[in-house]
Design a protein around this motif. Structure first.
Motif, PDB file in Angstrom:
ATOM      1  N   PHE A 271     -37.285  -8.332 -12.675  1.00  0.00           N
ATOM      2  CA  PHE A 271     -36.918  -9.515 -13.458  1.00  0.00           C
ATOM      3  C   PHE A 271     -38.184 -10.264 -13.858  1.00  0.00           C
ATOM      4  N   LEU A 272     -38.317 -10.522 -15.155  1.00  0.00           N
ATOM      5  CA  LEU A 272     -39.443 -11.291 -15.674  1.00  0.00           C
ATOM      6  C   LEU A 272     -38.956 -12.694 -16.019  1.00  0.00           C
TER       7      LEU A 272
ATOM      8  N   VAL B  22     -35.189 -18.990 -17.011  1.00  0.00           N
ATOM      9  CA  VAL B  22     -34.773 -17.972 -17.986  1.00  0.00           C
ATOM     10  C   VAL B  22     -35.451 -16.663 -17.606  1.00  0.00           C
ATOM     11  N   GLU B  23     -34.641 -15.681 -17.218  1.00  0.00           N
ATOM     12  CA  GLU B  23     -35.170 -14.396 -16.761  1.00  0.00           C
ATOM     13  C   GLU B  23     -34.561 -13.253 -17.550  1.00  0.00           C
ATOM     14  N   GLY B  24     -35.311 -12.173 -17.655  1.00  0.00           N
ATOM     15  CA  GLY B  24     -34.834 -10.957 -18.305  1.00  0.00           C
ATOM     16  C   GLY B  24     -35.098  -9.765 -17.408  1.00  0.00           C
ATOM     17  N   LEU B  25     -34.262  -8.737 -17.516  1.00  0.00           N
ATOM     18  CA  LEU B  25     -34.378  -7.543 -16.676  1.00  0.00           C
ATOM     19  C   LEU B  25     -35.037  -6.414 -17.450  1.00  0.00           C
ATOM     20  N   VAL B  26     -36.087  -5.855 -16.852  1.00  0.00           N
ATOM     21  CA  VAL B  26     -36.700  -4.623 -17.361  1.00  0.00           C
ATOM     22  C   VAL B  26     -36.157  -3.490 -16.493  1.00  0.00           C
ATOM     23  N   HIS B  27     -35.220  -2.716 -17.047  1.00  0.00           N
ATOM     24  CA  HIS B  27     -34.656  -1.596 -16.297  1.00  0.00           C
ATOM     25  C   HIS B  27     -35.698  -0.489 -16.162  1.00  0.00           C
TER      26      HIS B  27
ATOM     27  N   MET C  17     -30.452 -11.345 -20.327  1.00  0.00           N
ATOM     28  CA  MET C  17     -31.416 -10.820 -21.287  1.00  0.00           C
ATOM     29  C   MET C  17     -31.969  -9.505 -20.732  1.00  0.00           C
ATOM     30  N   SER C  18     -31.993  -8.466 -21.587  1.00  0.00           N
ATOM     31  CA  SER C  18     -32.613  -7.199 -21.186  1.00  0.00           C
ATOM     32  C   SER C  18     -33.902  -7.007 -21.973  1.00  0.00           C
ATOM     33  N   LEU C  19     -34.899  -6.504 -21.277  1.00  0.00           N
ATOM     34  CA  LEU C  19     -36.231  -6.362 -21.868  1.00  0.00           C
ATOM     35  C   LEU C  19     -36.690  -4.913 -21.799  1.00  0.00           C
TER      36      LEU C  19
END
Length: 632
Positions: free
Chosen positions: A343-344, A350-355, A392-394
C-alpha cells in the motif's frame, strides 16, 4: 512552719506517756506526792508553740495535699516555665521538685518566656540522680500520634510539611511527627523528581497507621483523586457524542494517548489520531500539548471516554485533488506490505494498492515483502479509482512500455541470448533476459549428455547462462529456452564411436543397489546393471574403479547407454575356447590328409605298414572324439 508544728506536736505526744508512767510507778510504791509541775500543760513545747487539734490537723493536711498533683510516669500534663538558662528550661508541674528539659526541645518556640505553659510527658519521677525527668519532644509525639489516629478514623484532611526525601518517597512532618509519603501517592501523574517537593507545605490524608510501631502513611494523591472524582461526575453528566472538548495530553503509549479533560481522562486511540497511517502517537502528539478532541463514545458506568482527533478534519478522500484520476502518475510512500502487494500512501489517509502482478512485466512470481521496504517512495500509475469505496489500484510496471508487445522482433526463434538465473525449481531454471522478459529452461534441455537429479547440480541463482529461444507464448507471456541447443547434438557422433559390442574404458562415478553410473569418454555417462558388474575374480567394483565395459545397448532417442563389465571377460574366455577349437580342427584336418596320402601310395600293405596305419587311425579317432566332447 507547718512541718515544725507537726514535729513539736509529735514530741509532746511522745513525752506525755513517759510522765504518766512515772506517776503510776510512784503510786504503786508510795503514796502520791504532789510536785510543782503536776499542773504543767504538756501540750506546749519548749518554744511555747501550741499543737493542733486533730480536726485542725486533718484540715491543714487536706489543704497541703491539694497543692500537689497526681504524677504518673508516661503521663501527659501541663507545666509552667519558672526559669530559663542557656541550656535548659525549668518547669513546675506541681511536683515536690521542678523538672529540667533541654532547650533544644523548644526550638519551635523561639519566644518562650517565664510563665508560659507547655505540655510535657513524665518520663521518670525520679531518675538515677533522684531528679524529675520530663520530655516535651515525647509529649508532642504522643499527642501527635493521638491526633493522627483520630484523623485516620475520621478521614479528616491534615496539613504537613515535607522535610526530606527517602527511598521510595518523602518524609512529611504532621503534628510534629514524621510520616511516610510514598512516591506513588504524591500525585496522580508519575513523579520522577522528588526534590521539588522538599520544604513544601501540603494537605494530606492519612491512609494507613500501624499502632504497634507508631508508623503512619499519608497520601496527597488521595485528595486529588477525590477532587477529580467529583469533577469526573460533573463532566460525564454533561457529555454528549460529537461534543468537542479541549484537553491536555497526559500520557502517550504505543496504542494511543490519554487526554486530561479537566479532571476526567479520555483515551485517544492511535487509529483516531490521523487519517494517515502512523506507527506511534508521538509522530503527531507531544506531552502536555493542548488539543481539541471530539467525543466518539462514553460509558457512564465504567467512566470511559473514547475520543477522536482526526474526526475534526474532513476525510482526505472527500477532498481528493482533481489531478488524481485514472491514468495519472502519482508518488507514494510504502506504509504497509502484504503477501499480495504493498500500500502506497499518496496523501495522508489516501492509499493505493500495488498488486504483485503490477510490479513487473516479468511472468516470474515476485515476493512483495522482498521487493518493497517500509518508508520507501515509489512512482506509480493510477489504474482504477473509486471515491465512493475509497479504493485505488496502482501499477509500477505500466510506467514503462510492455516489452512483450515487440517480443518476436527482439527475441526471435532460434536466436541466442545471455540471461541471469533468477529461480531454480526441480523441473527447470528460470532465466531473465531483460526486465520483464524471461523464460524457463527445462531440466532436460540443460545438457545433451548429462542427466541431473536437480538443476542446482548444473547452475546457481545469479549465474549468467547462454540460451536459445525455443518457443514464444505471447498470450501467456512465456518463453521456452534451451541451453544444450547452443551446441550440435553429439549423439549422432556417439553412435559411431560407441557401437554395440565395442569395449571402452570407464570410471564408476556412482553406485546403488540396482547398478552403477559409468563415466565414458567425452563426458558421456552410461549405466551398468548390477548383474553386469560381476568380475572374473568375484571382487566387487567400487566407486572410482576404472574398468573395461562393453556397450550392450545404445538408444539415441532416449539418450541411454547400457554397458557391461561381465561380458568383457566372458567374451575373452569365449574367444579363447574358439581358438582352441580352431587349432584342434586344423590338427585333425592335417592328420586326415596324411592318412589319405599314405593310402594312395601303398598298393599292398605290409605288416609294418599296417601297424603305422593303425596308429594313424587311432590318433584320428582320439582327435575326433575330443572335438565331440568339446562340442557337447
Amino acid at each position: 512552719m507547718e512541718e515544725n508544728n507537726i514535729t513539736n506536736e509529735q514530741n509532746a505526744e511522745q513525752q506525755a506517756p513517759v510522765a504518766e508512767t512515772a506517776t503510776v510507778e510512784t503510786a504503786t510504791t508510795n503514796a502520791p506526792v504532789a510536785t510543782a509541775h503536776d499542773d504543767f500543760d504538756w501540750s506546749v513545747d519548749k518554744r511555747n508553740v501550741s499543737s493542733y487539734s486533730k480536726a485542725e490537723k486533718e484540715k491543714y493536711d487536706a489543704t497541703y495535699e491539694s497543692t500537689f498533683k497526681v504524677i504518673e510516669e508516661n503521663g501527659l500534663l501541663t507545666g509552667t516555665v519558672v526559669g530559663l538558662t542557656k541550656t535548659d528550661v525549668v518547669l513546675n508541674i506541681g511536683f515536690k521538685s521542678d523538672g529540667l528539659i533541654s532547650l533544644n526541645e523548644f526550638r519551635d518556640l523561639p519566644q518562650l518566656k517565664v510563665g508560659d505553659e507547655v505540655e510535657v510527658l513524665v518520663v521518670e519521677k525520679e531518675d538515677r540522680d533522684g531528679n524529675l525527668h520530663l520530655s516535651r519532644k515525647q509529649a508532642r509525639m504522643q499527642r501527635a500520634w493521638e491526633r493522627i489516629v483520630e484523623v485516620y478514623k475520621t478521614g479528616e484532611v491534615v496539613t504537613g510539611t515535607v522535610t526530606s526525601k527517602t527511598k521510595g518517597g518523602l518524609i512529611v512532618d504532621v503534628y510534629g511527627m514524621e510520616t511516610f509519603l510514598p512516591g506513588s501517592q504524591i500525585d496522580v501523574k508519575p513523579v520522577t523528581d522528588y526534590d521539588q517537593f522538599v520544604g513544601k507545605t501540603m494537605e494530606f490524608k492519612v491512609v494507613k497507621v500501624n499502632e504497634a510501631i507508631r508508623n503512619a502513611v499519608v497520601s496527597h494523591k488521595a485528595l486529588i483523586e477525590s477532587d477529580i472524582e467529583q469533577q469526573r461526575v460533573d463532566i460525564i453528566s454533561k457529555l454528549e457524542k460529537g461534543q468537542v472538548l479541549e484537553g491536555t495530553i497526559k500520557n502517550i503509549t504505543d496504542f494511543g494517548a490519554f487526554i486530561d479533560l479537566g479532571g476526567l481522562d479520555g483515551l485517544l486511540y492511535i487509529t483516531d489520531i490521523s487519517w494517515g497511517r502512523i506507527s506511534h502517537p508521538s509522530e503527531v502528539l507531544q506531552m502536555d500539548q493542548k488539543i481539541n478532541v471530539v467525543v466518539l463514545d462514553f460509558d457512564d458506568e465504567k467512566k470511559r471516554i473514547s475520543l477522536g482527533y482526526k474526526q475534526l478534519t474532513p476525510h482526505p478522500w472527500d477532498t481528493l485533488p482533481a489531478t488524481i484520476t485514472e491514468g495519472a502518475k502519482v508518488k507514494g510512500k510504502v506504509v504497509n506490505i502484504e503477501d499480495y502487494g504493498a500500500f502506497l500512501e499518496i496523501l495522508p489517509g489516501v492509499e493505493g494498492l500495488v498488486h504483485v502482478s503490477e510490479i513487473s512485466w516479468a511472468s516470474t512470481p515476485i515476493n512483495a515483502k522482498e521487493f518493497f521496504k517500509l518508508g520507501e517512495e515509489y512512482e506509480a500509475v493510477v489504474v482504477t479509482l473509486s471515491k465512493d469505496e475509497r479504493k485505488m489500484s496502482l501499477s509500477i510496471k505500466q510506467l514503462t512500455e510492455d516489452p512483450w508487445s515487440t517480443i518476436e522482433t527482439k527475441f526471435p526463434l532460434d536466436s541466442r541470448h545471455k540471461g541471469i538465473v533468477k529461480n531454480i525449481t526441480p523441473y527447470g531454471v528460470f532465466v531473465e533476459l531483460e526486465t520483464g522478459i524471461g523464460g524457463m529452461i527445462h531440466i532436460s534441455d540443460l545438457s545433451w549428455i548429462k542427466r541431473f537429479n536437480h538443476p542446482s547440480e548444473y547452475t546457481k541463482v545469479g549465474n549468467e547462462i547462454e540460451v536459445v529461444i525455443l518457443g514464444i507464448d505471447k498470450d501467456n507471456r512465456k518463453l521456452s529456452l534451451g541451453h544444450k541447443q547452443i551446441e550440435e547434438d553429439p549423439w549422432n557422433t556417439f553412435e559411431t564411436i560407441f557401437p554395440i559390442g565395442s569395449i571402452h574404458e570407464g570410471t564408476v562415478v556412482k553406485k546403488d543397489d540396482k547398478g552403477a553410473t559409468v563415466q565414458l569418454q567425452y563426458g558421456l555417462e552410461a549405466y551398468a546393471p548390477a548383474r553386469h558388474l560381476r568380475t572374473e575374480d568375484e571382487k566387487p567394483i567400487a566407486v572410482e574403479d576404472v574398468k573395461e565395459f562393453m556397450i550392450i545397448e545404445f538408444d539415441r532417442n532416449e539418450k541411454r547407454i547400457l554397458v557391461s563389465h561381465t561380458k568383457v571377460w566372458e567374451q575373452v574366455k569365449a574367444d579363447e575356447k574358439d581358438a582352441v577349437k580352431k587349432e584342434q580342427r586344423a590338427e585333425a584336418e592335417k592328420t586326415r590328409k596324411t592318412v589319405k596320402n599314405i593310402q594312395s601310395k601303398v598298393e599292398k600293405a605290409t605288416l609294418g605298414d599296417l601297424g603305422a596305419l593303425a596308429e594313424l587311425r587311432e590318433k584320428l579317432k582320439q582327435s575326433e572324439g575330443g572335438e565331440e566332447k568339446k562340442g557337447e
